[in-house]
Motif scaffolding. Structure first.
Motif: not given
Lengths: 316, 226
Positions: A3-6, A8, B13, B16, B101-102, B105-106
């Motif tokens: 799970f990549d969260i970059s 943003i 998460v 963010l 996944f990003s 979130l965006q």
């Protein structure tokens, strides 16, 4: 599953001491050194932090790290820069304007960011092979990214074109997915480092066509066959393939700056030993720069040299 | 099933998603497959991290899926509702894992601000001129680092003109048949379709993640050809 969260984060200002264009190892290293020099850098990245490192399954020549997945090193490097206060902006740079000592970076959204110093770390993109119909079959069996598109060729027969480190490493990766990989190289031996050669020659479902060039790609809607020319005797054969992956080097990404700084004949940015380009206050680091060895370890060195020099010359 | 998000990822998460302003609802339509269970769990774990995200799941056979025009054969399918509770055309087919996944979130951040669009005003105005029903399908794989940009662009387009545009992420590995149907062998692969009578007709497609201006031009050109 990961799970990549970059991708943003957003910048907080329109004005920075130093703007770094490109979030690969060169840009990230420059950001860390700029922060440590007391500056507040903005790093602009068009796709993903870590850049092309993300496409490498395993990196095995970064001192101190025996072997690491490219996506992991990417994340770790970016986290390092963030920890020291680098801001990231995910966008593409369209243009750079010079007015006196101030440099204005124009983003794809037409937003403007000003900076005193710019470090170009935009890297390079895969080069086209130049075979007939190559463009026509992009996404229809022609690919430049094994980790993106390899899945589509499960149990199929694919060609890999090239003989350097990337071609060899990606052939090894693809051999685990495809039924057969045929590596097509225009010379009679590989250019890749010995460690990768030793590895590829133990794999049974990789075959080699030496002294050979793909001259034409054919098929109905998708790639079905390749016309392959033997460069020694000029003979041409047609062979059936479901896909072809092309790794024949890279071309520098300089569209936004090529009118401003001096480039070499191949389009790479020429710098002095401090990584400064022909325009004072604009530096170039990593793969986009004219140099001999394009590796992560040389990229991070370039970034450090540029940022440390900029700190002393423009902000002392 | 084990937890999908480890402790560190969950914390990041949470940090963010602290920036979400309103609440966002994710509706998951599940089929009888493992992917559906994983998708539901992923969204549920996010809803346990922040109370700004609410997750509701239905079996795909539920009539609710018709309200959102979800094909009964395509599960898991997920729909996001904005902070006002409105459907803004944002869809996920398959699990938004890996680099996608990003994207998820965006989208949550944008939808929590009532579908905030970050395109330039000029491009937003162009999207608002779209006056026929448009469906944008973006095929991706979780390991493709260029893909989130293509999906975000599509979702932002839908947010900018939710009356007319629906934008869907398609995980190509999970939806092999759909990938074949559209002849996808490279990602991101964006398909643009326009509704004619009762069916969708493909009017354009492109490969790769385009910069904003090029993206909008390609899109508008594909829509205007019909």
């Amino acid at each position: 599953m990961f799970f990549d969260i970059s991708g943003i984060s957003k910048r907080s200002s329109q004005q920075y001491d130093i703007v770094i264009i490109g979030g690969g190892p060169a840009g990230i290293s420059a950001a860390i050194y700029a922060s440590q020099g007391g500056l507040k850098p903005l790093l602009i990245e068009k796709t993903i932090e870590g850049g092309q490192m993300n496409l490498t399954q395993s990196i095995e020549n970064y001192p101190g790290i025996l072997s690491i997945d490219g996506t992991v090193l990417s994340k770790d490097m970016a986290a390092h820069a963030r920890a020291f206060g680098t801001e990231f902006e995910f966008s593409q740079v369209k243009e750079i304007l010079l007015e006196g000592d101030t440099k204005t970076v124009i983003l794809e959204s037409a937003e403007k960011i000003t900076a005193k110093v710019i470090i170009v770390a935009s890297g390079a993109n895969p080069r086209f092979l130049g075979a007939k119909n190559e463009q026509k079959y992009i996404s229809k069996g022609v690919s430049y990214c094994a980790s993106c598109d390899g899945h589509f060729f499960k149990n199929k027969k694919i060609a890999v074109v090239g003989g350097g480190n990337t071609a060899v490493q990606e052939s090894i990766f693809l051999s685990k997915i495809a039924q057969e990989v045929v590596l097509i190289h225009r010379r009679d031996k590989l250019r890749a480092d010995k460690i990768y050669q030793d590895r590829i020659f133990t794999i049974s479902n990789i075959r080699y066509l030496w002294d050979s060039q793909v001259v034409e790609i054919n098929g109905d809607t998708n790639v079905e066959s390749l016309m392959i020319k033997n460069v020694k005797d000029q003979s041409v054969i047609s062979e059936r393939f479901d896909g072809v992956f092309i790794f024949v080097g890279a071309a520098p990404s300089t569209s936004f700056i090529k009118e401003i700084v001096k480039l070499d004949q191949e389009g790479y940015i020429i710098t002095d030993e401090n990584m400064e380009s022909s325009v004072s206050g604009i530096y170039a680091v990593g793969d986009v720069r004219h140099k001999e060895l394009r590796q992560i370890v040389t990229a991070v060195a370039d970034g450090a040299i540029a940022a440390a020099h900029a700190v002393r010359k423009y902000f002392a | 099933m084990d937890r999908l998000l480890d402790k560190k990822t969950s914390e990041q998460v949470g940090e963010l998603l602290n920036k979400m302003t309103g609440k966002v609802e994710i509706i998951v339509f599940k089929g009888n497959n493992e992917f559906s269970a994983v998708a539901e769990q992923l969204f549920t774990e996010i809803s346990q991290i922040t109370d700004k995200v609410k997750v509701i799941s239905y079996d795909i056979t539920s009539p609710v899926s018709d309200e959102f025009e979800i094909d009964k054969l395509l599960t898991p399918a997920s729909v996001m509702l904005d902070s006002q509770g409105n459907d803004r055309g944002v869809r996920f087919y398959g699990i938004p894992s890996g680099h996608e996944f990003s994207t998820l979130l965006q989208d949550l951040l944008a939808m929590s601000k009532n579908g905030e669009v970050e395109f330039s005003q000029k491009n937003i105005d162009r999207i608002k001129t779209i006056d026929k029903k448009v469906r944008i399908r973006v095929f991706v794989t979780p390991t493709c680092p260029y893909c989130p940009k293509a999906v975000i662009s599509a979702h932002q387009t839908a947010m900018a003109n939710s009356e007319m545009v629906v934008a869907e992420m398609f995980e190509a590995n999970e939806f092999g048949n759909e990938s074949q149907k559209y002849n996808v062998s490279s990602v991101p692969h964006t398909i643009i379709e326009v509704k004619e009578n009762d069916g969708w007709v493909k009017t354009g497609e492109f490969i790769g993640a385009y910069p904003e201006d090029n993206y909008i031009s390609e899109l508008m050109q594909a829509i205007d050809t019909k």
